[in-house]
Design a protein around this motif. Structure first.
Motif, PDB file in Angstrom:
ATOM      1  N   ALA A  29       0.825  -1.199   0.000  1.00 24.99           N
ATOM      2  CA  ALA A  29       0.000   0.000   0.000  1.00 24.99           C
ATOM      3  C   ALA A  29       0.865   1.258   0.000  1.00 24.99           C
ATOM      4  O   ALA A  29       1.946   1.292   0.589  1.00 24.99           O
ATOM      5  CB  ALA A  29      -0.915  -0.006   1.218  1.00 24.99           C
ATOM      6  N   GLN A  30       0.385   2.299  -0.673  1.00 25.79           N
ATOM      7  CA  GLN A  30       1.055   3.588  -0.687  1.00 25.79           C
ATOM      8  C   GLN A  30       0.215   4.567   0.111  1.00 25.79           C
ATOM      9  O   GLN A  30      -0.920   4.875  -0.242  1.00 25.79           O
ATOM     10  CB  GLN A  30       1.229   4.089  -2.119  1.00 25.79           C
ATOM     11  N   TYR A  31       0.790   5.055   1.218  1.00 31.48           N
ATOM     12  CA  TYR A  31       0.050   5.930   2.115  1.00 31.48           C
ATOM     13  C   TYR A  31       0.450   7.374   1.838  1.00 31.48           C
ATOM     14  O   TYR A  31       1.633   7.707   1.800  1.00 31.48           O
ATOM     15  CB  TYR A  31       0.345   5.565   3.571  1.00 31.48           C
ATOM     16  N   ASN A  32      -0.550   8.218   1.645  1.00 29.88           N
ATOM     17  CA  ASN A  32      -0.293   9.600   1.275  1.00 29.88           C
ATOM     18  C   ASN A  32      -1.087  10.545   2.170  1.00 29.88           C
ATOM     19  O   ASN A  32      -2.278  10.342   2.395  1.00 29.88           O
ATOM     20  CB  ASN A  32      -0.700   9.852  -0.178  1.00 29.88           C
ATOM     21  N   TRP A  33      -0.407  11.583   2.658  1.00 29.68           N
ATOM     22  CA  TRP A  33      -1.067  12.637   3.431  1.00 29.68           C
ATOM     23  C   TRP A  33      -1.200  13.869   2.559  1.00 29.68           C
ATOM     24  O   TRP A  33      -0.242  14.307   1.919  1.00 29.68           O
ATOM     25  CB  TRP A  33      -0.265  12.974   4.682  1.00 29.68           C
ATOM     26  N   SER A  34      -2.402  14.442   2.540  1.00 28.24           N
ATOM     27  CA  SER A  34      -2.648  15.686   1.819  1.00 28.24           C
ATOM     28  C   SER A  34      -3.147  16.731   2.798  1.00 28.24           C
ATOM     29  O   SER A  34      -3.693  16.406   3.849  1.00 28.24           O
ATOM     30  CB  SER A  34      -3.665  15.480   0.697  1.00 28.24           C
TER      31      SER A  34
ATOM     32  N   ASN B 194      -7.828   1.253   7.746  1.00 28.85           N
ATOM     33  CA  ASN B 194      -6.515   1.064   7.136  1.00 28.85           C
ATOM     34  C   ASN B 194      -6.231   2.044   6.020  1.00 28.85           C
ATOM     35  O   ASN B 194      -5.072   2.336   5.718  1.00 28.85           O
ATOM     36  CB  ASN B 194      -6.404  -0.356   6.576  1.00 28.85           C
ATOM     37  N   ASN B 195      -7.277   2.552   5.389  1.00 26.09           N
ATOM     38  CA  ASN B 195      -7.112   3.366   4.196  1.00 26.09           C
ATOM     39  C   ASN B 195      -7.464   4.832   4.394  1.00 26.09           C
ATOM     40  O   ASN B 195      -7.385   5.605   3.444  1.00 26.09           O
ATOM     41  CB  ASN B 195      -7.976   2.796   3.064  1.00 26.09           C
ATOM     42  N   LEU B 196      -7.862   5.215   5.599  1.00 22.99           N
ATOM     43  CA  LEU B 196      -8.330   6.581   5.794  1.00 22.99           C
ATOM     44  C   LEU B 196      -7.995   7.072   7.199  1.00 22.99           C
ATOM     45  O   LEU B 196      -8.259   6.388   8.193  1.00 22.99           O
ATOM     46  CB  LEU B 196      -9.842   6.666   5.575  1.00 22.99           C
TER      47      LEU B 196
ATOM     48  N   THR C 104      -0.600  22.289  12.012  1.00 22.27           N
ATOM     49  CA  THR C 104      -0.600  23.617  11.412  1.00 22.27           C
ATOM     50  C   THR C 104      -1.821  23.796  10.517  1.00 22.27           C
ATOM     51  O   THR C 104      -2.433  24.862  10.469  1.00 22.27           O
ATOM     52  CB  THR C 104       0.683  23.837  10.596  1.00 22.27           C
ATOM     53  N   ASN C 105      -2.172  22.731   9.795  1.00 21.02           N
ATOM     54  CA  ASN C 105      -3.394  22.664   8.995  1.00 21.02           C
ATOM     55  C   ASN C 105      -4.133  21.389   9.361  1.00 21.02           C
ATOM     56  O   ASN C 105      -3.757  20.681  10.303  1.00 21.02           O
ATOM     57  CB  ASN C 105      -3.058  22.680   7.508  1.00 21.02           C
ATOM     58  N   LEU C 106      -5.181  21.074   8.605  1.00 22.08           N
ATOM     59  CA  LEU C 106      -5.867  19.797   8.699  1.00 22.08           C
ATOM     60  C   LEU C 106      -5.416  18.913   7.548  1.00 22.08           C
ATOM     61  O   LEU C 106      -5.186  19.402   6.433  1.00 22.08           O
ATOM     62  CB  LEU C 106      -7.384  19.990   8.654  1.00 22.08           C
ATOM     63  N   TYR C 107      -5.315  17.597   7.815  1.00 26.44           N
ATOM     64  CA  TYR C 107      -4.735  16.672   6.858  1.00 26.44           C
ATOM     65  C   TYR C 107      -5.616  15.436   6.713  1.00 26.44           C
ATOM     66  O   TYR C 107      -6.364  15.071   7.623  1.00 26.44           O
ATOM     67  CB  TYR C 107      -3.331  16.234   7.308  1.00 26.44           C
ATOM     68  N   LYS C 108      -5.466  14.778   5.554  1.00 29.06           N
ATOM     69  CA  LYS C 108      -6.201  13.551   5.272  1.00 29.06           C
ATOM     70  C   LYS C 108      -5.244  12.529   4.695  1.00 29.06           C
ATOM     71  O   LYS C 108      -4.452  12.837   3.800  1.00 29.06           O
ATOM     72  CB  LYS C 108      -7.340  13.830   4.288  1.00 29.06           C
ATOM     73  N   MET C 109      -5.308  11.298   5.207  1.00 28.33           N
ATOM     74  CA  MET C 109      -4.491  10.208   4.695  1.00 28.33           C
ATOM     75  C   MET C 109      -5.360   9.258   3.893  1.00 28.33           C
ATOM     76  O   MET C 109      -6.416   8.823   4.364  1.00 28.33           O
ATOM     77  CB  MET C 109      -3.809   9.455   5.841  1.00 28.33           C
ATOM     78  N   THR C 110      -4.941   8.955   2.674  1.00 25.68           N
ATOM     79  CA  THR C 110      -5.588   7.943   1.854  1.00 25.68           C
ATOM     80  C   THR C 110      -4.509   7.049   1.279  1.00 25.68           C
ATOM     81  O   THR C 110      -3.316   7.353   1.338  1.00 25.68           O
ATOM     82  CB  THR C 110      -6.398   8.585   0.708  1.00 25.68           C
TER      83      THR C 110
END
Length: 417
Positions: A17-22, A304-306, A312-318
């Motif tokens: 899996a590739q975990y990314n924070w935006s 597992n996916n979210l 400093t800001n708000l973030y989301k991991m997908t």
């Protein structure tokens, strides 16, 4: 903080899996206060609380859009945490002697008045089951817990001074079994109750003065915690795989770690006042700086996916591919402006502190080797602006270290006498 129950994927899939924070572009960073907390009831419905110059935001579409909610009176408050029992009933803790409740999903908030004695601050919240709510405080002392079993209509105040000096986090497995964490005279501490807070047992102590257990994540029989420390000690991941009977620590690259969130026993993230997301795939033996995020205080794992996070800001991991323009590298420095005038000092230690909003400050004194001597200043600050302190400094000549702990974080200043 709400416990999220989820099913784990196979370990082989986890490695692939590739975990990314935006980062969300709105609500934006306001430069003076990070987002101290974020809470989601499900993948779409969530709220966030901004600390300094407090504000509350709500989303109904997983963070695609956010709407600011009005809390009154809201002048110059520091919003510390936010938690909901259901889509209507929620609670908002502050560091300013105010505690709020909503019964309409946050469209309106009312100060909770029927708690005695009234808590100076609510630093941790956890809603359990359908009607039970726990809160705790304060990171700047004293230690207490508040409890409601009727959705916040009536409250019980529990004096915790016999067990701890400060409480930062509270996390419950069910209405009766749970943990409270913070600091006592021997450092970072975790307490456990089996009877809804009537009695408590100390299950962990770091034995390093001025350390705090800052955040906790419960999942099945696993517990993941962050330990915030001070030089020369490093911050740590604290974890248990047997419900808190035994504990293991892993060093973290920065002293002031606060946020923690794991998707398995080996994979997770941590971060703090001075860092963004550090990631581990081996249970904390090694950490990689992702270069994303800043000043993290909360990581909330939904599955597992979210996941969502506040800093400093708000973030989301997908999981999966992520467009490069969504990645944000933040270098914002959040700390008080503190001057020691003069330095070297003589018989008086003069501190000039420029507060950017309402705040609390504790100044600890250490010798040159890093040994804690005593706390020499504690102050509750109601407004922004410059404040000057003049403290007696009847100590031998030599080098010393000041640990400045405020709502904005911790920092060290070297002084000479």
């Amino acid at each position: 903080m709400k416990k999220i129950i989820f099913s784990f994927i196979f370990f082989t899939s986890l490695l692939q899996a590739q975990y990314n924070w935006s980062v969300f572009s709105y609500p934006p960073s306001n430069g003076t206060g990070r987002y101290d907390d974020v809470f989601f009831l499900n993948e779409n419905l969530g709220w966030a609380a901004r600390g300094g110059n407090g504000a509350v935001f709500k989303t109904t579409n997983g963070g695609t859009t956010w709407t600011q909610q009005i809390v009154s009176p809201a002048t110059n408050q520091y919003y510390r945490n936010i938690e909901f029992l259901n889509e209507n009933i929620g609670f908002l803790g502050t560091l300013n002697n105010n505690f709020y409740k909503t019964v309409d999903g946050g469209n309106s908030w009312q100060r909770v008045n029927n708690i005695s004695p009234y808590p100076q601050a609510i630093c941790g919240l956890d809603c359990v089951g359908t009607s039970t709510v726990y809160g705790c405080g304060a990171w700047f002392y004293p230690a207490y817990i508040i409890k409601s079993t009727d959705s916040g209509n009536t409250w019980q105040y529990i004096d915790m001074s016999a067990y701890a000096e400060a409480l930062v986090e509270v996390a419950f497995i069910n209405e009766n079994v749970g943990f409270a964490a913070g600091n006592d005279q021997n450092g970072a501490v975790i307490l456990k109750t089996m009877d809804g807070g009537n009695s408590w047992l100390k299950v962990y102590n770091s034995n390093i003065e001025n350390e705090y257990v800052w955040k906790m994540q419960l999942w099945d029989n696993n517990i993941f915690c962050s330990i915030e420390s001070e030089l020369p000690n490093t911050g740590k991941l604290l974890k248990s795989t047997n419900g808190g009977f035994t504990w293991e620590t892993k060093d973290f690259p920065d002293h002031y770690v606060q946020a923690v969130g794991f998707t398995s026993t080996t994979h997770g993230w941590m971060g703090g006042h001075n860092t963004g997301f550090y990631e581990t795939f081996d249970g904390g033996n090694s950490w990689t700086n992702t270069g994303i995020g800043g000043s993290l205080n909360r990581i909330l794992i939904l599955n597992n996916n979210l996941a969502y996070a506040a800093g400093t800001n708000l973030y989301k991991m997908t999981t999966g591919n992520l467009a490069t323009q969504e990645i944000s590298v933040e270098k914002q420095e959040r700390k008080l402006k503190v001057e020691v005038i003069p330095n070297p000092v003589k018989d008086k230690l003069n501190l000039n502190v420029n507060y950017t909003h309402s705040d609390h400050i504790i100044v600890g004194l250490y010798d040159a080797s890093g040994k804690f001597i005593k706390n020499i200043l504690k102050d509750d600050v109601s407004d922004k602006g410059l404040k000057k302190y003049s403290l007696e400094f009847n100590y031998p000549k030599g080098n010393y270290l000041l640990d400045i702990h405020s709502n904005l974080g911790r920092q060290s200043i070297k002084i000479i006498k």
